[in-house]
Design a protein around this motif. Sequence first.
Motif, PDB file in Angstrom:
ATOM      1  N   ARG A  56       0.824  -1.219   0.000  1.00 15.27           N
ATOM      2  CA  ARG A  56       0.000   0.000   0.000  1.00 15.27           C
ATOM      3  C   ARG A  56       0.852   1.261   0.000  1.00 15.27           C
ATOM      4  O   ARG A  56       0.557   2.231  -0.711  1.00 15.27           O
ATOM      5  CB  ARG A  56      -0.934  -0.010   1.222  1.00 15.27           C
ATOM      6  CG  ARG A  56      -1.595   1.323   1.565  1.00 15.27           C
ATOM      7  CD  ARG A  56      -2.474   1.847   0.445  1.00 15.27           C
ATOM      8  NE  ARG A  56      -3.126   3.087   0.819  1.00 15.27           N
ATOM      9  CZ  ARG A  56      -2.585   4.300   0.730  1.00 15.27           C
ATOM     10  NH1 ARG A  56      -1.337   4.437   0.275  1.00 15.27           N
ATOM     11  NH2 ARG A  56      -3.265   5.373   1.089  1.00 15.27           N
ATOM     12  N   PHE A  57       1.926   1.276   0.793  1.00 12.78           N
ATOM     13  CA  PHE A  57       2.697   2.505   0.958  1.00 12.78           C
ATOM     14  C   PHE A  57       4.012   2.514   0.181  1.00 12.78           C
ATOM     15  O   PHE A  57       4.730   3.514   0.198  1.00 12.78           O
ATOM     16  CB  PHE A  57       2.951   2.765   2.446  1.00 12.78           C
ATOM     17  CG  PHE A  57       1.705   3.136   3.193  1.00 12.78           C
ATOM     18  CD1 PHE A  57       1.182   4.416   3.090  1.00 12.78           C
ATOM     19  CD2 PHE A  57       1.030   2.204   3.965  1.00 12.78           C
ATOM     20  CE1 PHE A  57       0.016   4.767   3.757  1.00 12.78           C
ATOM     21  CE2 PHE A  57      -0.137   2.541   4.638  1.00 12.78           C
ATOM     22  CZ  PHE A  57      -0.647   3.827   4.532  1.00 12.78           C
ATOM     23  N   GLY A  58       4.325   1.411  -0.494  1.00 10.14           N
ATOM     24  CA  GLY A  58       5.543   1.370  -1.290  1.00 10.14           C
ATOM     25  C   GLY A  58       6.800   1.582  -0.467  1.00 10.14           C
ATOM     26  O   GLY A  58       7.768   2.204  -0.928  1.00 10.14           O
ATOM     27  N   CYS A  59       6.786   1.068   0.744  1.00 13.34           N
ATOM     28  CA  CYS A  59       7.906   1.276   1.660  1.00 13.34           C
ATOM     29  C   CYS A  59       8.634  -0.036   1.929  1.00 13.34           C
ATOM     30  O   CYS A  59       8.104  -1.125   1.706  1.00 13.34           O
ATOM     31  CB  CYS A  59       7.410   1.865   2.980  1.00 13.34           C
ATOM     32  SG  CYS A  59       6.137   0.873   3.792  1.00 13.34           S
ATOM     33  N   ALA A  60       9.847   0.086   2.422  1.00 14.98           N
ATOM     34  CA  ALA A  60      10.594  -1.088   2.862  1.00 14.98           C
ATOM     35  C   ALA A  60      10.081  -1.533   4.230  1.00 14.98           C
ATOM     36  O   ALA A  60       9.494  -0.740   4.976  1.00 14.98           O
ATOM     37  CB  ALA A  60      12.081  -0.758   2.944  1.00 14.98           C
ATOM     38  N   ARG A  61      10.317  -2.777   4.567  1.00 13.04           N
ATOM     39  CA  ARG A  61       9.836  -3.296   5.853  1.00 13.04           C
ATOM     40  C   ARG A  61      10.419  -2.525   7.029  1.00 13.04           C
ATOM     41  O   ARG A  61       9.725  -2.279   8.020  1.00 13.04           O
ATOM     42  CB  ARG A  61      10.177  -4.782   5.978  1.00 13.04           C
ATOM     43  CG  ARG A  61       9.518  -5.648   4.918  1.00 13.04           C
ATOM     44  CD  ARG A  61       9.849  -7.122   5.109  1.00 13.04           C
ATOM     45  NE  ARG A  61       9.348  -7.919   3.992  1.00 13.04           N
ATOM     46  CZ  ARG A  61       9.314  -9.242   3.969  1.00 13.04           C
ATOM     47  NH1 ARG A  61       9.767  -9.934   5.009  1.00 13.04           N
ATOM     48  NH2 ARG A  61       8.842  -9.880   2.916  1.00 13.04           N
ATOM     49  N   ASP A  62      11.693  -2.145   6.925  1.00 11.48           N
ATOM     50  CA  ASP A  62      12.323  -1.466   8.057  1.00 11.48           C
ATOM     51  C   ASP A  62      11.997   0.026   8.122  1.00 11.48           C
ATOM     52  O   ASP A  62      12.524   0.739   8.977  1.00 11.48           O
ATOM     53  CB  ASP A  62      13.834  -1.692   8.065  1.00 11.48           C
ATOM     54  CG  ASP A  62      14.534  -1.194   6.813  1.00 11.48           C
ATOM     55  OD1 ASP A  62      13.853  -0.649   5.914  1.00 11.48           O
ATOM     56  OD2 ASP A  62      15.765  -1.351   6.730  1.00 11.48           O
ATOM     57  N   GLU A  63      11.103   0.484   7.259  1.00 14.76           N
ATOM     58  CA  GLU A  63      10.584   1.850   7.352  1.00 14.76           C
ATOM     59  C   GLU A  63       9.261   1.899   8.113  1.00 14.76           C
ATOM     60  O   GLU A  63       8.680   2.971   8.268  1.00 14.76           O
ATOM     61  CB  GLU A  63      10.356   2.430   5.955  1.00 14.76           C
ATOM     62  CG  GLU A  63      11.599   2.681   5.144  1.00 14.76           C
ATOM     63  CD  GLU A  63      11.256   3.254   3.779  1.00 14.76           C
ATOM     64  OE1 GLU A  63      11.146   4.488   3.672  1.00 14.76           O
ATOM     65  OE2 GLU A  63      11.072   2.463   2.834  1.00 14.76           O
ATOM     66  N   VAL A  64       8.804   0.744   8.579  1.00 15.59           N
ATOM     67  CA  VAL A  64       7.490   0.638   9.217  1.00 15.59           C
ATOM     68  C   VAL A  64       7.636   0.447  10.725  1.00 15.59           C
ATOM     69  O   VAL A  64       8.383  -0.429  11.180  1.00 15.59           O
ATOM     70  CB  VAL A  64       6.695  -0.547   8.631  1.00 15.59           C
ATOM     71  CG1 VAL A  64       5.365  -0.727   9.373  1.00 15.59           C
ATOM     72  CG2 VAL A  64       6.455  -0.343   7.138  1.00 15.59           C
ATOM     73  N   LEU A  65       6.909   1.258  11.487  1.00 14.40           N
ATOM     74  CA  LEU A  65       6.710   0.998  12.914  1.00 14.40           C
ATOM     75  C   LEU A  65       5.321   0.393  13.054  1.00 14.40           C
ATOM     76  O   LEU A  65       4.318   1.039  12.740  1.00 14.40           O
ATOM     77  CB  LEU A  65       6.811   2.278  13.737  1.00 14.40           C
ATOM     78  CG  LEU A  65       6.474   2.117  15.234  1.00 14.40           C
ATOM     79  CD1 LEU A  65       7.463   1.169  15.918  1.00 14.40           C
ATOM     80  CD2 LEU A  65       6.450   3.471  15.942  1.00 14.40           C
TER      81      LEU A  65
END
Length: 227
Positions: A167-176
């Motif tokens: 959904r957000f096009g982010c890497a896993r380690d960018e997520v809290l």
Amino acid sequence: MAITTCIFDAYGTLFDVAAAAREAASEPGRDAFAKHWTKVANDWRLKQLQYTWLRAVSSAHADFWEVTQNGLDWALEASGLDGDAELRERLLALYWELTAYPEVPQMLADLKARGMNTAILSNGSPDMLDGAVQSAGVQEFLDDVLSVESVGIFKPADVVYELVTKRFGCARDEVLFVSSNGWDAACATGYGFKTAWVNRANEPVDRMPWTPAVVLSDLTSIPNHAK
């Protein structure tokens, strides 16, 4: 890597799952239920979660509303209240109007003020989640509400957590990832998210291959960890 996206479990994390039973117990004419409401609330939540796990491992998916009703029916029978159809209907109606924990609106507002992506990732069905978000009045602070119904399996399946990165096009380690369920936070850690376990009940850490990065008593300090 810096955190860009803050994701929350819904029930028990943002929304008080005991609120329905507590409210019903305070209503006139419910003296019998008032004696049992804490047990019913705890049993209801436990069976609700257990049924999601059992349905996931047995490939027998049903939406969260069905699971929620099944859990309540078990809890009412366990307390000898299964003959009270009106009480059952009242509790189910109140579940659509759960209140947010007191710190939630300001915490979410602080995250949005920092430009953070924010969303819910929940076992809840879309209509249930919409009802909870609207009732709590936090819709303006959320970029999205992600439900497991889009993949047809409950947490902690990896495909559920993958909804966030897609959904957000982010890497896993960018997520809290923030959850009041220790097992959920642990499995999200295993998936690769930074995690915070909101341990409101001061429970022991689940014996899992992974542990949450941060353990908190409430959500107030979440913006300090979203860095």
